[in-house]
Scaffold this active site. Structure first.
Site, mmCIF file in Angstrom:
data_model
loop_
_atom_site.group_PDB
_atom_site.id
_atom_site.type_symbol
_atom_site.label_atom_id
_atom_site.label_comp_id
_atom_site.label_asym_id
_atom_site.label_seq_id
_atom_site.Cartn_x
_atom_site.Cartn_y
_atom_site.Cartn_z
ATOM 1 N N ARG A 14 0.836 -1.198 0.000
ATOM 2 C CA ARG A 14 0.000 0.000 0.000
ATOM 3 C C ARG A 14 0.874 1.252 0.000
ATOM 4 N NH1 ARG A 14 -0.894 4.832 2.358
ATOM 5 N NH2 ARG A 14 -0.620 3.929 4.437
ATOM 6 N N GLU A 144 -3.580 10.975 10.387
ATOM 7 C CA GLU A 144 -2.692 11.565 9.379
ATOM 8 C C GLU A 144 -2.087 12.876 9.871
ATOM 9 O OE1 GLU A 144 -2.734 12.652 4.598
ATOM 10 O OE2 GLU A 144 -4.614 12.666 5.728
#
Length: 506
Positions: A14, A144
């Site tokens: 990923r 994030e």
């Protein structure tokens, strides 16, 4: 002190696939996924982002189908988004059961990218987690830009963590998204969070923009991180992620209270496969998996290895399925050469070993490393001097231009007398031979005929390898062969010819 078992999540398929120009096919993803789980024995793998493409969907289906049949489905994870259930539907179609939900870990990202308040964001996240739970999907949450969040909006981060502590979330993931924090910050930030939430599971996700990825991982583990995200060969966006190979070696050698289940012996095999599939070449000096990291070049090091392994460390190549090598080049000493000769089952007396050593040093000035496979060729070349050297090719100029015949100007010494000659030919070597013939005609001598010309390089070598030219000559009495060795094919033929000239003169 009891050892703490750390989860290792590999995200090569990923985050690693976000390396510029890298895209794994469905079959490549499945092959890598199998190796990571079955052979390397990582705890979890993150294999894709939801909603990317039809090809990505098929790749995830292939992996989840295999994983379900082999009881690995709970270890296969997909990056998802807060998108009113669109990612959840994608996961259901793909057959995946664990989502890694991407959320905003800094107030800066939340305010300027999503343009939402914390309360709005938390409500949408809660709705997504609840929907996943209803569909039988387990949730981990990415914060994030968490590192910048801790630097610049710490109150927001802890407000977020307080909210997540009330949610059915298995793991909270702390990414240094831009690879900007220092080892001290890695320790301080993780420690502060673990002290406040000791019963929550936190993964640390390091990027390597300042080449601090492994150092940051070490400090995060010291501070109490429960899991790590790593990639094979450090692949990832920009400068990549913390590399699997170095991190595992560091943990095993320097962190005795940390336990990981990764099989070191397979690291190099997986690394080379990912290199092949990705097309991203492993730097020769990359720790653990680079081509040169277990190669001794200096002769003094090889000598030391022969005397109680003076230049060995705990970082032994055998741990990673590799072997130590001793390079042959201008820094080589007799000890390097003897190590390589032992591997080849060859022995030389001291005088011959001295000659071969000198020849390798000379070659090393032109060719950085001489391979073990070159060694028999060099020995043959060096020891093939059963004559007194009465002919010496001093210098030559070889020219080859489009539309013009190749030509050579050559200077040679015969019995202390020097001659120069220029000639043309059908090729550079033919022009060289014509110049030599003209010189020998002046001495009323005829050169033997060239009846065979063979060029070869050692098995497994590359375009810059040493080249051996074997020429068969025929004079009025017999056939005989001479060999020349050089990294340049024409030069090796010239050296073979020089040997022939000495034989006929003698």
């Amino acid at each position: 002190m009891a050892m703490k078992k750390i989860e290792i999540m590999d995200t090569t398929l990923r985050d690693g696939e976000q390396t510029s120009s890298v895209s794994f096919s469905a079959s490549e993803k499945l092959t890598i996924a199998k190796l990571l789980l079955e052979e390397l024995k990582v705890d979890r793998i993150e294999i894709a982002s939801a909603r990317v493409s039809e090809g990505e969907l098929q790749a995830v289906k292939d992996v989840t189908s295999w994983a379900k049949e082999n009881d690995y489905l709970h270890t296969v994870e997909v990056l998802t988004f807060v998108d009113n259930g669109v990612s959840i539907d994608w996961m259901i179609e793909a057959g995946a059961k664990v989502q890694n939900l991407l959320t905003k870990g800094s107030l800066n990202h939340l305010t300027h990218q999503l343009k939402k308040t914390p309360d709005q964001h938390f409500k949408e996240i809660s709705k997504t987690i609840s929907l996943a739970e209803q569909k039988g999907i387990e949730t981990n949450v990415y914060l994030e830009d968490w590192s910048n969040g801790m630097r610049n909006s710490k109150d927001y981060v802890f407000e977020f963590l307080e909210f997540l502590s009330t949610q059915p979330v298995k793991r909270i993931m702390l990414p240094d998204t831009l690879g900007v924090i220092t080892p001290k910050e890695s320790y301080d930030f993780v420690k502060e969070i673990k002290d406040k939430y000791p019963n929550l599971h936190f993964d640390f996700h390091a990027h390597n923009d300042y080449d601090l990825g492994v150092a940051n991982v070490m400090e995060a583990l010291k501070a109490g991180a429960d899991g790590l995200h790593l990639t094979i060969n450090g692949m990832g966006e920009r400068a990549g992620n913390a590399p699997m190979s170095s991190t595992i070696a560091v943990i095993n050698d320097f962190m005795p209270d940390i336990e990981v289940g990764v099989n070191e012996k397979v690291l190099y095999t997986v690394s080379k496969l990912v290199e092949t599939f990705s097309g991203v070449i492993i730097p020769a000096n990359k720790p653990v998996v680079g081509a040169n990291v277990f190669t001794q070049t200096a002769g003094i090091h090889a000598d030391g290895d022969s005397k109680k392994n003076l230049y060995f460390s705990d970082l032994l190549p055998e741990r990673f399925g590799r072997t130590r090598k001793y390079a042959l080049g201008k820094s080589s000493g007799k000890a390097n050469i003897q190590k390589n000769l032992q591997e080849l089952g060859l022995q030389l007396n001291d005088d011959d070993l001295r000659k071969v050593t000198q020849r390798i040093i000379e070659l090393g000035d032109k060719k950085q490393v001489v391979t073990k496979e070159d060694l028999p060729y060099i020995i043959s070349d060096v020891l093939d001097h059963t004559y007194e050297e009465k002919v010496k090719v001093n210098s030559y100029v070889l020219t080859h231009s489009k539309g013009l015949k190749p030509s050579t100007t050559v200077s040679i010494t015969i019995n202390n007398e020097t001659f120069e000659e220029n000639a043309q030919g059908d090729g550079q070597f033919d022009a060289f031979m014509n110049a030599i013939r003209n010189i020998f005609k002046r001495k009323d001598m005829v050169l033997p005929g060239l009846i065979d010309y063979v060029v070869r390089i050692p098995p497994g070598s590359h375009s810059d390898a040493l080249c051996e030219t074997i020429i068969t000559w025929k004079d009025v009495k017999e056939e005989f062969k001479t060999r020349g060795l050089d990294s340049d094919q024409t030069v090796s033929a010239i050296k073979a010819t020089e040997k022939m000239l000495n034989i006929i003169i003698n």
